[in-house]
Design a protein around this motif. Structure first.
Motif: not given
Length: 330
Positions: A113-118, A303-305, A143-147
């Protein structure tokens, strides 16, 4: 015959189940439309067609006897009734969806899944981004979105799963793990030291050219120290200020003055001789770099991993500068 008060016929279990199923599908479709901003994108998010989303929302509107959206060919916006309904049902649906996602991931295999990281800009560039390649090699289905943004993270409004924060955390609603202490050190270039020398006390900073960092809010970042066991703040009258940490660093490297910089940003530069530290004996010790999320419960496995991976790998980075840097200028 005596008359008796009339009562509406009671719904049987099948009718009740049918009503609940229609309501639940409609609420999920409604939340998806609000979140994604359109019926088409909501369909993509839910893995169903746009027409199916529209039918579910229409059935929900009929059950509620209220119009939830204003729809045109170009936009979809909430009515006032839609806004009230969203405020009431969104938290419950989010908890249900989160639990379902976790159970599905546990059942179907590896995290996905997709992970949004700020993250703040400097920490994100220097620490977080370099570690993402290793994480995605280990978990290729995530998949990662880094903001990157120095403003405070809005978890709910920004749909952020995990955030990296610096400094002191006072929000009791946020779960936070400290990755390592946030070390702040005053630095100058060798050329500046050769021309102007270096301060030996916090008071002597007033005699030097200083470079300030300006927060996203517009407020100038105060310099922090610990003198005689007590915290102390210093607001230099700087000739130059920037709202970007990299520009502050570059100005110091160019010999324009002194700045207080985080250890993770300058460790390799000090080790290589491009920067000279001073006042390390007055560095504050009550701040940190944290990885943050909203709840310990119902965390999706992706999220956990991610939290476990980043916690383990950031703690192995060689950025603990104050154990190496000289405490006094030479």
């Amino acid at each position: 015959m005596p008359s008796h008060p009339s009562h509406p016929p009671r719904q049987g279990p099948d009718a009740l189940a049918s009503s609940f199923a229609a309501s639940y599908a409609g609420v999920v479709a409604f939340i998806a439309v609000v979140t994604e901003g359109s019926f088409a994108r909501a369909g993509d998010r839910l893995g169903i067609g746009r027409s199916a989303v529209s039918r579910s929302v229409q059935k929900l509107e009929e059950q509620l006897d209220a119009r939830l959206f204003f729809r045109t060919t170009r936009s979809t916006t909430l009515t006032r009734e839609g806004e009230l309904f969203y405020e009431n049902c969104h938290p419950g649906v989010e908890r249900i969806v989160q639990a379902l996602e976790e159970m599905r991931e546990l059942r179907e295999g590896p995290p996905q899944g997709r992970l949004r990281v700020a993250s703040t800009v400097g920490f994100g560039r220097k620490v977080v981004a370099p570690l993402l390649r290793g994480f995605q090699r280990k978990y290729p289905e995530v998949a990662i979105d880094l903001l990157l943004d120095d403003a405070a993270t809005e978890f709910t409004a920004g749909h952020v799963d995990v955030a990296f924060r610096n400094g002191r955390l006072e929000d009791s609603q946020i779960v936070a793990r400290q990755l390592f202490p946030m070390q702040l050190l005053v630095c100058a270039s060798p050329a500046y030291r050769a021309t102007h020398g270096l301060p030996r006390s916090v008071e002597e900073l007033a005699e030097h050219r200083c470079i300030n960092l300006r927060h996203a809010s517009g407020r100038v970042c105060e310099w922090e120290f610990k003198v005689g066991g007590r915290p102390r703040k210093f607001s230099p009258q700087a000739m130059t200020s920037f709202n970007d940490a990299e520009l502050v660093l570059q100005a110091v490297l160019d010999g324009q003055g002194l700045a207080q910089l985080p250890g993770y940003q300058i460790f390799d530069l000090v080790q290589g001789g491009a920067l000279v530290p001073c006042l390390a004996q007055y560095a504050p010790d009550d701040r940190g770099h944290y990885i943050c999320y909203l709840s310990r419960r119902h965390l999706p496995s992706r999220v956990r991993v991610f939290i476990d991976y980043m916690t383990a790998h950031t703690r192995t980075l060689n950025v603990q500068s104050l154990t190496t840097f000289s405490a006094a200028p030479r």
